[in-house]
Design an enzyme around this catalytic site. Sequence first.
Site, mmCIF file in Angstrom:
data_model
loop_
_atom_site.group_PDB
_atom_site.id
_atom_site.type_symbol
_atom_site.label_atom_id
_atom_site.label_comp_id
_atom_site.label_asym_id
_atom_site.label_seq_id
_atom_site.Cartn_x
_atom_site.Cartn_y
_atom_site.Cartn_z
ATOM 1 N N ASP A 67 -5.880 6.702 10.067
ATOM 2 C CA ASP A 67 -5.548 7.744 11.042
ATOM 3 C C ASP A 67 -6.054 7.415 12.438
ATOM 4 O OD1 ASP A 67 -8.225 8.032 10.354
ATOM 5 O OD2 ASP A 67 -7.935 9.919 9.299
ATOM 6 N N ASN A 136 -14.064 19.617 3.318
ATOM 7 C CA ASN A 136 -12.985 20.477 2.829
ATOM 8 C C ASN A 136 -12.037 19.731 1.884
ATOM 9 O OD1 ASN A 136 -11.570 18.800 4.540
ATOM 10 N ND2 ASN A 136 -10.770 20.415 5.870
ATOM 11 N N HIS A 138 -10.431 16.875 2.577
ATOM 12 C CA HIS A 138 -9.364 16.077 3.204
ATOM 13 C C HIS A 138 -9.603 14.591 2.966
ATOM 14 C CE1 HIS A 138 -11.319 15.711 7.530
ATOM 15 N NE2 HIS A 138 -11.840 14.837 6.697
ATOM 16 N N GLU A 143 -5.148 17.554 5.641
ATOM 17 C CA GLU A 143 -5.982 18.746 5.537
ATOM 18 C C GLU A 143 -5.460 19.668 4.431
ATOM 19 O OE1 GLU A 143 -8.679 18.710 7.071
ATOM 20 O OE2 GLU A 143 -8.544 18.200 9.191
HETATM 21 P P1 PGA Z 1 -17.706 11.242 7.229
HETATM 22 O O1 PGA Z 1 -16.229 11.784 7.302
HETATM 23 O O2 PGA Z 1 -17.653 9.907 6.573
HETATM 24 O O3 PGA Z 1 -18.147 11.172 8.650
HETATM 25 O O4 PGA Z 1 -18.495 12.238 6.417
HETATM 26 C C1 PGA Z 1 -15.441 11.751 6.170
HETATM 27 C C2 PGA Z 1 -14.119 12.413 6.433
HETATM 28 O O5 PGA Z 1 -14.064 13.419 7.160
HETATM 29 O O6 PGA Z 1 -13.116 11.940 5.887
#
Ligand code: PGA
Length: 241
Positions: A67, A136, A138, A143
Site C-alpha cells: 500500500d 482492527n 486490517h 479496513e
Molecule cells: P504496525 O502496523 O506494524 O505499525 O503495528 C501494522 C498495520 O497497521 O498493519
Amino acid sequence: MNIIVTANYEVLSETAANRIAEVIKNKPNAVLGLATGSTPIGLYKKLVTYNKENLIDFSRVTTFNLDEYIGIPASHTQSYRYFMDYHLFNHINIDYQKTHVPNGMAKDIQAECEAYDEMLRGHGGIDIQVLGIGNNGHIGFNEPGSALTVGTHVTELAQGTIEANSRFFSTREEVPTQAITMGIGDIMKAREVILLASGITKADIISRLLEDKIDTYIPASLLQAHPHVTVIVDQLAGQLI
Ligand code: PGA
C-alpha cells in the site's frame, strides 16, 4: 493456519527473515510482497544483515508493496516508498527497478490501481507475502467493513488507523485519509503468507484472528481460507491464544 510463538521480537524477526531467505534460495527470482509499519522493521534489518553476509542475493528478486498513502510524494519521509528505501532497498543488492510501491501521487489513481494488479499478474503473482496486522484486523489497508475489495483499490482509512498513524506526523491534520492498497484477493493469491505481530496491543486481535470463522469486520480472518499461512508472534502478542 500455522502459528509460531517466539520468545521475543528479535526471534520473531529472525524467524521471518529465515523463511524469506529460504524462499529466495529455492527461487532466486522470487516475488516478495512487502509491508510497512513498525512490525517488519526488525525483519528488514535481518534481511540487510543476511545480504551483507552474502546469505541472500536480491539481484533477481522483485518486490511489491501492499500500500501507499494518497497525496504524499515518494520523497516525503512518511511515504511508504521512503520507508522501504530507508529500511531495506537502499541497503541490499536489489535492482531498484524491480521494487514496486503504488504511486499515491498518480494523476489517474484508478488507472494506477489497475496497472498495479496488471503488473502483479505479469510477474506471476507473489511467492511470499509479508503482513502486519492493524489493531482492527486490517491487512494492507483493507479496513473492516461489510464488503472487502478483491483487487488493488482506493480506500478510506478507518478513524483508528488514522489515529494510530498520527504518531508519525506532526499534526493529526497531516495524516492522509486515503490510500491505495492491494485487495484481499491479491493477498489471498500469494502462494505463501507470513503475518507478523508483536507486543501486547496485538494480543486481542491475534486471538480473534485465530477463531475458526471468517468475518469481513476482521479482514485478516480471511486468511483462515488460505492454504499456506504462518502467523509469527512474540510472547506478548501471543498471550491470549
Ligand atoms: P504496525 O502496523 O506494524 O505499525 O503495528 C501494522 C498495520 O497497521 O498493519
